[in-house]
Write a protein that holds these residues in place. Structure first.
Motif, mmCIF file in Angstrom:
data_model
loop_
_atom_site.group_PDB
_atom_site.id
_atom_site.type_symbol
_atom_site.label_atom_id
_atom_site.label_comp_id
_atom_site.label_asym_id
_atom_site.label_seq_id
_atom_site.Cartn_x
_atom_site.Cartn_y
_atom_site.Cartn_z
ATOM 1 N N ASP A 56 19.744 -11.639 26.320
ATOM 2 C CA ASP A 56 20.284 -12.153 27.582
ATOM 3 C C ASP A 56 20.482 -11.074 28.632
ATOM 4 O OD1 ASP A 56 20.694 -15.032 27.029
ATOM 5 O OD2 ASP A 56 21.914 -14.222 25.418
ATOM 6 N N ALA A 57 20.566 -9.834 28.212
ATOM 7 C CA ALA A 57 20.726 -8.744 29.176
ATOM 8 C C ALA A 57 19.403 -8.376 29.844
ATOM 9 C CB ALA A 57 21.321 -7.516 28.489
ATOM 10 N N PHE A 58 18.305 -8.948 29.379
ATOM 11 C CA PHE A 58 17.005 -8.692 29.993
ATOM 12 C C PHE A 58 16.816 -9.717 31.105
ATOM 13 C CE2 PHE A 58 12.418 -8.376 30.397
ATOM 14 C CZ PHE A 58 12.227 -7.008 30.309
ATOM 15 N N ILE A 116 17.640 -14.099 36.912
ATOM 16 C CA ILE A 116 16.682 -14.857 36.119
ATOM 17 C C ILE A 116 16.532 -14.126 34.789
ATOM 18 C CG2 ILE A 116 14.320 -15.763 35.957
ATOM 19 C CD1 ILE A 116 15.886 -16.902 38.352
ATOM 20 N N ARG A 117 16.762 -14.843 33.691
ATOM 21 C CA ARG A 117 16.588 -14.241 32.353
ATOM 22 C C ARG A 117 15.099 -14.219 32.046
ATOM 23 N NH1 ARG A 117 15.716 -14.770 27.001
ATOM 24 N NH2 ARG A 117 17.213 -13.926 25.528
ATOM 25 N N LEU A 118 14.624 -13.094 31.526
ATOM 26 C CA LEU A 118 13.209 -12.947 31.211
ATOM 27 C C LEU A 118 12.990 -12.733 29.726
ATOM 28 C CD1 LEU A 118 12.036 -10.481 34.010
ATOM 29 C CD2 LEU A 118 11.943 -12.985 34.020
ATOM 30 N N ASP A 119 11.834 -13.143 29.262
ATOM 31 C CA ASP A 119 11.387 -12.821 27.923
ATOM 32 C C ASP A 119 10.859 -11.382 27.984
ATOM 33 O OD1 ASP A 119 8.969 -12.451 26.040
ATOM 34 O OD2 ASP A 119 10.037 -14.176 25.183
ATOM 35 N N PRO A 120 11.360 -10.479 27.140
ATOM 36 C CA PRO A 120 10.932 -9.075 27.221
ATOM 37 C C PRO A 120 9.426 -8.879 27.002
ATOM 38 C CG PRO A 120 12.854 -9.277 25.811
ATOM 39 C CD PRO A 120 12.404 -10.669 26.134
ATOM 40 N N ALA A 121 8.799 -9.719 26.190
ATOM 41 C CA ALA A 121 7.376 -9.547 25.887
ATOM 42 C C ALA A 121 6.488 -10.063 27.018
ATOM 43 C CB ALA A 121 7.024 -10.258 24.579
ATOM 44 N N ARG A 123 7.663 -11.174 30.174
ATOM 45 C CA ARG A 123 8.247 -10.975 31.507
ATOM 46 C C ARG A 123 8.269 -12.276 32.325
ATOM 47 N NH1 ARG A 123 9.006 -5.083 32.383
ATOM 48 N NH2 ARG A 123 8.780 -4.397 30.260
ATOM 49 N N ARG A 124 8.296 -13.395 31.630
ATOM 50 C CA ARG A 124 8.381 -14.715 32.252
ATOM 51 C C ARG A 124 9.797 -15.258 32.041
ATOM 52 N NH1 ARG A 124 5.546 -16.111 35.773
ATOM 53 N NH2 ARG A 124 5.749 -18.277 35.207
ATOM 54 N N PRO A 125 10.244 -16.203 32.903
ATOM 55 C CA PRO A 125 11.572 -16.785 32.716
ATOM 56 C C PRO A 125 11.756 -17.338 31.311
ATOM 57 C CG PRO A 125 10.685 -17.409 34.848
ATOM 58 C CD PRO A 125 9.566 -16.724 34.096
ATOM 59 N N SER A 126 12.938 -17.128 30.780
ATOM 60 C CA SER A 126 13.268 -17.527 29.416
ATOM 61 C C SER A 126 14.682 -18.111 29.407
ATOM 62 C CB SER A 126 13.195 -16.288 28.520
ATOM 63 O OG SER A 126 13.526 -16.602 27.199
ATOM 64 N N GLU A 127 14.920 -19.059 28.514
ATOM 65 C CA GLU A 127 16.228 -19.722 28.470
ATOM 66 C C GLU A 127 17.319 -18.783 27.967
ATOM 67 O OE1 GLU A 127 16.303 -23.522 26.570
ATOM 68 O OE2 GLU A 127 14.390 -24.126 27.465
ATOM 69 N N TRP A 128 18.526 -18.985 28.511
ATOM 70 C CA TRP A 128 19.701 -18.255 28.041
ATOM 71 C C TRP A 128 19.997 -18.666 26.613
ATOM 72 C CZ3 TRP A 128 21.131 -14.493 31.164
ATOM 73 C CH2 TRP A 128 20.878 -14.612 32.534
ATOM 74 N N SER A 129 20.520 -17.743 25.827
ATOM 75 C CA SER A 129 20.897 -18.060 24.441
ATOM 76 C C SER A 129 22.116 -18.973 24.433
ATOM 77 C CB SER A 129 21.216 -16.771 23.673
ATOM 78 O OG SER A 129 22.455 -16.231 24.136
ATOM 79 N N GLU A 130 22.360 -19.565 23.280
ATOM 80 C CA GLU A 130 23.545 -20.423 23.138
ATOM 81 C C GLU A 130 24.825 -19.603 23.304
ATOM 82 O OE1 GLU A 130 23.976 -23.748 23.088
ATOM 83 O OE2 GLU A 130 21.841 -23.697 23.540
#
Length: 144
Positions: A56-58, A116-121, A123-130
């Motif tokens: 989530d920090a990414f 905007i949270r990103l997927d590290p691999a 670099r696209r938007p990714s959902e926040w964790s629970e």
């Protein structure tokens, strides 16, 4: 509304003041960023140099808005109050107010910031964790 969200202490140092003895305008954003990072580190959503473990920090800043109300004209302890204004699937907008150390008046600056949270691999938007959603939901400011 002054008690919404959370209050994080921040320090202003002498070398951050400009030649007029006031906090240089770009340092206000630094205070907000430091407060945001401290809040998350205390909740074990850590920031590290290993970008693949950020979770989530990414995230990246999409928008940052600030209005200055009064100058900070001396070093010392201040407080940044932060609250969540909107929590989307991959985005988050939080509001902030830079205030006195105890969170009371005056308000030196206020505004909001969209992440905007990103997927590290990818670099696209990714959902926040629970875990992040639970922590953020606790900070949502009620609608006026």
């Amino acid at each position: 509304m002054e008690d919404d969200g959370f209050l994080v202490p921040v320090a202003v140092h002498f070398d951050e003041l400009d030649s007029f003895g006031m906090l240089y305008n770009n340092r206000y954003g630094v205070l907000v960023e430091r407060a945001w990072v401290m809040y998350w580190q205390e909740r074990e959503i850590a920031f590290s140099r290993d970008w693949t473990t950020h979770g989530d920090a990414f995230n990246v800043v999409k928008d940052f808005r600030i209005t200055f109300e009064a100058p900070i004209d001396r070093p010392g302890e201040y407080g940044v109050r932060i609250w969540v204004e909107h929590l989307g699937r991959t985005s988050l907008r939080y509001g902030f107010g830079i205030r006195s150390r105890d969170g009371g008046p005056p308000t030196y600056a206020h505004g909001n910031r969209t992440l905007i949270r990103l997927d590290p691999a990818t670099r696209r938007p990714s959902e926040w964790s629970e875990k992040a959603r639970e922590l953020l939901a606790e900070q949502v400011r009620p609608a006026d």
